[in-house]
Design a protein around this motif. Structure first.
Motif, PDB file in Angstrom:
ATOM      1  N   GLU A 115       0.817  -1.216   0.000  1.00 31.99           N
ATOM      2  CA  GLU A 115       0.000   0.000   0.000  1.00 31.99           C
ATOM      3  C   GLU A 115       0.854   1.272   0.000  1.00 31.99           C
ATOM      4  OE1 GLU A 115      -4.183   0.793   2.154  1.00 31.99           O
ATOM      5  OE2 GLU A 115      -2.507   0.470   3.516  1.00 31.99           O
ATOM      6  N   SER A 116       2.016   1.235   0.650  1.00 31.27           N
ATOM      7  CA  SER A 116       2.851   2.434   0.773  1.00 31.27           C
ATOM      8  C   SER A 116       3.889   2.565  -0.339  1.00 31.27           C
ATOM      9  CB  SER A 116       3.545   2.443   2.136  1.00 31.27           C
ATOM     10  OG  SER A 116       4.488   1.389   2.204  1.00 31.27           O
ATOM     11  N   ASP A 117       3.985   1.579  -1.221  1.00 33.32           N
ATOM     12  CA  ASP A 117       4.992   1.569  -2.278  1.00 33.32           C
ATOM     13  C   ASP A 117       4.360   1.998  -3.601  1.00 33.32           C
ATOM     14  OD1 ASP A 117       6.885   0.934  -4.236  1.00 33.32           O
ATOM     15  OD2 ASP A 117       7.346  -1.028  -3.394  1.00 33.32           O
ATOM     16  N   ALA A 118       4.832   3.084  -4.168  1.00 33.94           N
ATOM     17  CA  ALA A 118       4.272   3.610  -5.418  1.00 33.94           C
ATOM     18  C   ALA A 118       4.467   2.654  -6.598  1.00 33.94           C
ATOM     19  CB  ALA A 118       4.899   4.967  -5.738  1.00 33.94           C
ATOM     20  N   ARG A 119       5.322   1.669  -6.460  1.00 35.62           N
ATOM     21  CA  ARG A 119       5.563   0.708  -7.540  1.00 35.62           C
ATOM     22  C   ARG A 119       4.787  -0.600  -7.357  1.00 35.62           C
ATOM     23  NH1 ARG A 119       8.901   2.454 -11.112  1.00 35.62           N
ATOM     24  NH2 ARG A 119      10.560   3.903 -10.621  1.00 35.62           N
ATOM     25  N   ASN A 120       3.898  -0.645  -6.389  1.00 34.94           N
ATOM     26  CA  ASN A 120       3.115  -1.843  -6.119  1.00 34.94           C
ATOM     27  C   ASN A 120       1.653  -1.485  -5.908  1.00 34.94           C
ATOM     28  OD1 ASN A 120       4.471  -4.550  -5.743  1.00 34.94           O
ATOM     29  ND2 ASN A 120       5.921  -3.177  -4.736  1.00 34.94           N
ATOM     30  N   GLU A 121       0.787  -2.354  -6.423  1.00 34.38           N
ATOM     31  CA  GLU A 121      -0.651  -2.178  -6.218  1.00 34.38           C
ATOM     32  C   GLU A 121      -1.310  -3.545  -6.081  1.00 34.38           C
ATOM     33  OE1 GLU A 121      -1.991   1.594  -8.807  1.00 34.38           O
ATOM     34  OE2 GLU A 121      -1.440  -0.163 -10.012  1.00 34.38           O
ATOM     35  N   MET A 122      -2.129  -3.683  -5.060  1.00 37.36           N
ATOM     36  CA  MET A 122      -3.011  -4.836  -4.967  1.00 37.36           C
ATOM     37  C   MET A 122      -4.348  -4.339  -5.480  1.00 37.36           C
ATOM     38  SD  MET A 122      -3.676  -7.974  -4.362  1.00 37.36           S
ATOM     39  CE  MET A 122      -2.195  -8.576  -3.582  1.00 37.36           C
ATOM     40  N   LEU A 123      -4.863  -4.982  -6.516  1.00 37.07           N
ATOM     41  CA  LEU A 123      -6.091  -4.544  -7.165  1.00 37.07           C
ATOM     42  C   LEU A 123      -7.162  -5.602  -7.011  1.00 37.07           C
ATOM     43  CD1 LEU A 123      -4.288  -3.227 -10.349  1.00 37.07           C
ATOM     44  CD2 LEU A 123      -5.187  -1.850  -8.482  1.00 37.07           C
ATOM     45  N   VAL A 124      -8.394  -5.164  -6.884  1.00 37.92           N
ATOM     46  CA  VAL A 124      -9.518  -6.088  -6.736  1.00 37.92           C
ATOM     47  C   VAL A 124     -10.611  -5.751  -7.734  1.00 37.92           C
ATOM     48  CG1 VAL A 124      -9.096  -6.675  -4.307  1.00 37.92           C
ATOM     49  CG2 VAL A 124     -10.544  -4.710  -4.868  1.00 37.92           C
ATOM     50  N   LEU A 125     -11.363  -6.770  -8.079  1.00 34.96           N
ATOM     51  CA  LEU A 125     -12.569  -6.632  -8.878  1.00 34.96           C
ATOM     52  C   LEU A 125     -13.706  -7.041  -7.955  1.00 34.96           C
ATOM     53  CD1 LEU A 125     -13.577  -6.052 -11.791  1.00 34.96           C
ATOM     54  CD2 LEU A 125     -13.493  -8.506 -12.167  1.00 34.96           C
ATOM     55  N   THR A 126     -14.676  -6.151  -7.763  1.00 34.66           N
ATOM     56  CA  THR A 126     -15.779  -6.427  -6.843  1.00 34.66           C
ATOM     57  C   THR A 126     -17.108  -6.250  -7.561  1.00 34.66           C
ATOM     58  OG1 THR A 126     -16.115  -4.162  -6.053  1.00 34.66           O
ATOM     59  CG2 THR A 126     -14.414  -5.467  -4.940  1.00 34.66           C
ATOM     60  N   ASP A 127     -18.151  -6.815  -6.954  1.00 29.57           N
ATOM     61  CA  ASP A 127     -19.478  -6.449  -7.435  1.00 29.57           C
ATOM     62  C   ASP A 127     -19.770  -5.073  -6.841  1.00 29.57           C
ATOM     63  OD1 ASP A 127     -20.261  -6.900  -4.785  1.00 29.57           O
ATOM     64  OD2 ASP A 127     -21.317  -8.747  -5.242  1.00 29.57           O
ATOM     65  N   SER A 128     -20.858  -4.466  -7.214  1.00 30.89           N
ATOM     66  CA  SER A 128     -21.099  -3.088  -6.782  1.00 30.89           C
ATOM     67  C   SER A 128     -21.477  -2.982  -5.314  1.00 30.89           C
ATOM     68  CB  SER A 128     -22.173  -2.433  -7.646  1.00 30.89           C
ATOM     69  OG  SER A 128     -23.377  -3.151  -7.545  1.00 30.89           O
ATOM     70  N   GLY A 129     -21.823  -4.082  -4.683  1.00 31.88           N
ATOM     71  CA  GLY A 129     -22.103  -4.062  -3.254  1.00 31.88           C
ATOM     72  C   GLY A 129     -23.451  -3.462  -2.915  1.00 31.88           C
ATOM     73  N   ALA A 130     -23.736  -3.441  -1.652  1.00 30.85           N
ATOM     74  CA  ALA A 130     -25.032  -2.967  -1.166  1.00 30.85           C
ATOM     75  C   ALA A 130     -25.237  -1.480  -1.427  1.00 30.85           C
ATOM     76  CB  ALA A 130     -25.159  -3.256   0.329  1.00 30.85           C
ATOM     77  N   ASP A 131     -24.143  -0.705  -1.393  1.00 29.40           N
ATOM     78  CA  ASP A 131     -24.312   0.735  -1.604  1.00 29.40           C
ATOM     79  C   ASP A 131     -24.424   1.098  -3.082  1.00 29.40           C
ATOM     80  OD1 ASP A 131     -21.709   0.488  -2.503  1.00 29.40           O
ATOM     81  OD2 ASP A 131     -20.849   1.876  -1.050  1.00 29.40           O
ATOM     82  N   GLY A 132     -24.022   0.160  -3.969  1.00 31.69           N
ATOM     83  CA  GLY A 132     -24.171   0.385  -5.396  1.00 31.69           C
ATOM     84  C   GLY A 132     -23.252   1.447  -5.969  1.00 31.69           C
ATOM     85  N   THR A 133     -22.231   1.870  -5.223  1.00 32.48           N
ATOM     86  CA  THR A 133     -21.389   2.962  -5.708  1.00 32.48           C
ATOM     87  C   THR A 133     -19.975   2.520  -6.042  1.00 32.48           C
ATOM     88  OG1 THR A 133     -20.912   3.618  -3.423  1.00 32.48           O
ATOM     89  CG2 THR A 133     -22.727   4.739  -4.529  1.00 32.48           C
TER      90      THR A 133
END
Length: 159
Positions: free
Chosen positions: A44-62
């Motif tokens: 999270e603190s390294d500009a050369r690294n990213e953990m990325l996720v694909l989610t459904d829109s969830g309960a809030d829909g946003t």
């Protein structure tokens, strides 16, 4: 579907995906150890690294922050002198929930990761995959990845 940078709140779901790719594990029962916390904080603190996720829109829909994590991957950006000094993107820890495979989520996840890497100026996206994951190999080949190199790994003993 929402594609976004993972937050600490996603860590149990990501670990559940990585723990067993052949069954759906409940993130609420997934142990998050101190070593996971440290690793996530480092990513999270390294500009050369990213953990990325694909989610459904969830309960809030946003923004998907309360949605179900359906897939994940880690992108690491590597500077180099080859390829005209362009960065390359290394893809690791690619997973899609077993009960959602076959819906195009993995292809979308990889497409979005490539788009993100291209937007950063990367000239190449690369990955390694365990030799036993033959279905994953077919998937990557369908996406246009070529088996251009042999990979080698050397486990290091901890001091």
């Amino acid at each position: 579907m929402i594609f976004r940078v993972a937050t600490r709140r996603d860590l149990p779901a990501v670990l559940a995906l990585l723990a067993d790719e052949d069954q759906v594990l409940d993130p609420a029962t997934t142990a998050v150890g101190e070593e996971h916390e440290r690793a996530f904080a480092a990513i999270e603190s390294d500009a050369r690294n990213e953990m990325l996720v694909l989610t459904d829109s969830g309960a809030d829909g946003t923004d998907g922050t309360d949605g179900t994590v359906l897939g994940c991957l880690q992108l690491t950006y590597i500077p180099g002198l080859g390829q005209g000094g362009q960065e390359r993107a290394l893809v690791e820890a690619v997973r899609v929930r077993v009960d959602r495979r076959g819906e195009g989520l993995g292809a979308e996840l990889m497409r979005l990761a490539a788009e993100r890497a291209r937007g950063r100026g990367c000239g190449l996206i690369q990955l390694t995959s365990n030799k036993r994951r033959t279905a994953a190999h077919r998937f990557y080949e369908r996406l246009g990845f070529a088996r251009s190199h042999e990979g080698f790994k050397l486990p290091l003993e901890r001091p």
